[in-house]
Design an enzyme around this catalytic site. Structure first.
Site, mmCIF file in Angstrom:
data_model
loop_
_atom_site.group_PDB
_atom_site.id
_atom_site.type_symbol
_atom_site.label_atom_id
_atom_site.label_comp_id
_atom_site.label_asym_id
_atom_site.label_seq_id
_atom_site.Cartn_x
_atom_site.Cartn_y
_atom_site.Cartn_z
ATOM 1 N N LYS A 174 1.360 4.248 -3.018
ATOM 2 C CA LYS A 174 0.928 5.626 -2.566
ATOM 3 C C LYS A 174 2.223 6.392 -2.907
ATOM 4 C CE LYS A 174 -3.382 5.068 -1.638
ATOM 5 N NZ LYS A 174 -4.567 5.446 -2.240
ATOM 6 N N TYR B 201 0.625 -1.267 0.048
ATOM 7 C CA TYR B 201 0.086 0.078 0.029
ATOM 8 C C TYR B 201 1.023 1.326 -0.032
ATOM 9 C CZ TYR B 201 -3.876 3.193 1.678
ATOM 10 O OH TYR B 201 -4.796 4.095 1.752
HETATM 11 P P1 NAP Z 1 -13.363 2.542 0.894
HETATM 12 O O1 NAP Z 1 -14.449 3.047 2.127
HETATM 13 O O2 NAP Z 1 -12.877 1.188 1.443
HETATM 14 O O3 NAP Z 1 -13.970 2.611 -0.243
HETATM 15 C C1 NAP Z 1 -13.292 2.255 -1.224
HETATM 16 C C2 NAP Z 1 -13.883 2.840 -2.562
HETATM 17 O O4 NAP Z 1 -12.892 2.489 -3.835
HETATM 18 C C3 NAP Z 1 -15.334 2.001 -2.940
HETATM 19 O O5 NAP Z 1 -15.914 3.000 -3.445
HETATM 20 C C4 NAP Z 1 -14.802 1.070 -4.038
HETATM 21 O O6 NAP Z 1 -15.725 0.783 -4.971
HETATM 22 C C5 NAP Z 1 -13.885 1.615 -4.492
HETATM 23 N N1 NAP Z 1 -12.907 0.744 -5.466
HETATM 24 C C6 NAP Z 1 -11.818 -0.131 -4.871
HETATM 25 N N2 NAP Z 1 -11.295 -0.720 -5.794
HETATM 26 C C7 NAP Z 1 -11.789 -0.285 -7.090
HETATM 27 C C8 NAP Z 1 -11.516 -0.619 -8.500
HETATM 28 N N3 NAP Z 1 -10.671 -1.367 -8.909
HETATM 29 N N4 NAP Z 1 -12.503 0.031 -9.605
HETATM 30 C C9 NAP Z 1 -13.358 1.010 -8.857
HETATM 31 N N5 NAP Z 1 -13.558 1.327 -7.856
HETATM 32 C C10 NAP Z 1 -12.756 0.884 -6.732
HETATM 33 O O7 NAP Z 1 -11.993 3.399 1.427
HETATM 34 P P2 NAP Z 1 -11.720 4.814 1.494
HETATM 35 O O8 NAP Z 1 -11.320 4.896 2.952
HETATM 36 O O9 NAP Z 1 -12.993 5.657 1.115
HETATM 37 O O10 NAP Z 1 -10.513 5.196 0.677
HETATM 38 C C11 NAP Z 1 -10.553 6.024 -0.541
HETATM 39 C C12 NAP Z 1 -9.216 6.613 -0.876
HETATM 40 O O11 NAP Z 1 -8.519 7.094 0.151
HETATM 41 C C13 NAP Z 1 -8.325 5.128 -1.176
HETATM 42 O O12 NAP Z 1 -7.586 5.553 -2.178
HETATM 43 C C14 NAP Z 1 -7.520 4.983 -0.037
HETATM 44 O O13 NAP Z 1 -6.139 4.279 -0.146
HETATM 45 C C15 NAP Z 1 -7.189 6.540 0.405
HETATM 46 N N6 NAP Z 1 -7.045 6.670 1.854
HETATM 47 C C16 NAP Z 1 -7.860 6.265 2.657
HETATM 48 C C17 NAP Z 1 -7.440 6.543 4.094
HETATM 49 C C18 NAP Z 1 -8.597 6.370 5.328
HETATM 50 O O14 NAP Z 1 -8.089 6.615 6.313
HETATM 51 N N7 NAP Z 1 -9.673 5.967 4.886
HETATM 52 C C19 NAP Z 1 -6.273 7.091 4.416
HETATM 53 C C20 NAP Z 1 -5.515 7.616 3.342
HETATM 54 C C21 NAP Z 1 -5.765 7.260 2.230
HETATM 55 P P3 NAP Z 1 -16.989 -0.633 -4.641
HETATM 56 O O15 NAP Z 1 -17.267 -0.562 -3.303
HETATM 57 O O16 NAP Z 1 -18.164 -0.074 -5.682
HETATM 58 O O17 NAP Z 1 -16.173 -1.699 -5.046
#
Ligand code: NAP
Length: 243
Positions: free
Chosen positions: A154, A150
């Site tokens: 990133k 991961y």
């Molecule tokens: P999440 O709640 O797990 O949601 C992930 C989203 O990404 C879902 O809508 C999922 O769609 C979609 N997705 C995953 N793989 C996909 C693919 N191959 N094609 C199309 N859609 C895909 O995650 P989140 O926390 O919102 O994270 C969003 C972004 O922020 C990510 O890039 C993550 O790495 C980044 N981030 C998050 C955090 C944190 O603390 N939460 C921190 C740093 C960075 P479906 O459900 O429709 O499959």
């Protein structure tokens, strides 16, 4: 102006799509599995008085990313603002990490960013206007035990963002990355309470972030007020990294 948000069905992507809609952008909502959630979100965005549509595609697969852009263009027009948000985790200690876990994360997080940006950039260059906003992570800056895949994806996004920014700055296109810290979504929900407590101790703000905190930063990079800012990484992390 049309914005496309990848992985918009849940979590941070959902908040980004809503915030863009609230700020007057039409929004193409990409999802992979969560169709019902995407449809509800699309209705919420339309209720704000802007256009919205849902588009299923696994953006970790080049052909699907390509199809996504063709479908979006045919039904909503050219994308002016691309938010590469889709992402997954497959955590494991390096010694135990399976090549499939490594590959899945690189494909979903980093390769998707390349596939989608490459699709979007031609129309942006033609229009001499565009905004690429990539959702990275603080661990792309600091590294994290158990997240070598991961963190590498990133960190890759950050290098990719800076290169795209350099290539396209003269064409009115900015490319910036946002590095969220610890944000309350299903991605972080799964962490054990003791790990959460440990992370919380390292956040000067003393609280976990909300998806809306990240969304507001995206709105800034999407608009004209950030026109002279490109190739930057903005941490939205309650002071977790400060680097
Ligand atoms: P999440 O709640 O797990 O949601 C992930 C989203 O990404 C879902 O809508 C999922 O769609 C979609 N997705 C995953 N793989 C996909 C693919 N191959 N094609 C199309 N859609 C895909 O995650 P989140 O926390 O919102 O994270 C969003 C972004 O922020 C990510 O890039 C993550 O790495 C980044 N981030 C998050 C955090 C944190 O603390 N939460 C921190 C740093 C960075 P479906 O459900 O429709 O499959």
């Amino acid at each position: 102006m049309l914005a496309l948000v990848t992985g918009a069905s849940r979590g941070i992507g959902r908040a980004i799509a809503l915030a863009l809609g609230r700020n007057g952008y039409d929004v193409a909502v990409n999802y992979n599995h969560s169709e019902a959630e995407a449809v509800v979100l699309c209705d919420e965005i339309r209720a704000l008085g802007v256009k919205s549509g849902t588009f299923q595609a696994d953006v970790s697969v080049q052909e699907e990313a390509s199809r996504l852009f063709a479908e979006v263009k045919a039904s909503m027009g050219a994308v002016s603002i691309l938010v590469n948000n889709a992402g997954i985790t497959r955590d494991n200690l390096l010694m135990r990490m399976k090549p499939e876990e490594w590959q899945a994360v690189i494909n979903a997080n980093l390769n998707s960013c390349f596939y989608c940006t490459r699709e979007a950039i031609r129309d942006m260059a033609k229009a001499r206007y565009g905004r690429i906003i990539n959702i990275a992570s603080v661990v792309g800056l600091t590294g994290n035990a158990g997240q070598s895949n991961y963190s590498a994806s990133k960190a890759g996004i950050i290098g990719f963002t800076k290169s795209a920014a350099r290539e396209y700055a003269s064409r009115g296109i900015t490319a910036n990355a946002i590095a969220p810290g610890f944000i309350d979504t299903s991605m972080t929900e799964v962490l054990k309470p003791e790990i959460k407590a440990d992370i919380l101790r390292g956040i000067p703000a003393g609280t976990i972030g909300k998806p809306e905190d990240v969304a507001e930063a995206v709105v800034f990079f999407a608009g004209d007020k950030s026109r002279y800012i490109t190739g930057q990484v903005l941490a939205v992390d309650g002071g977790m990294t400060m680097c």
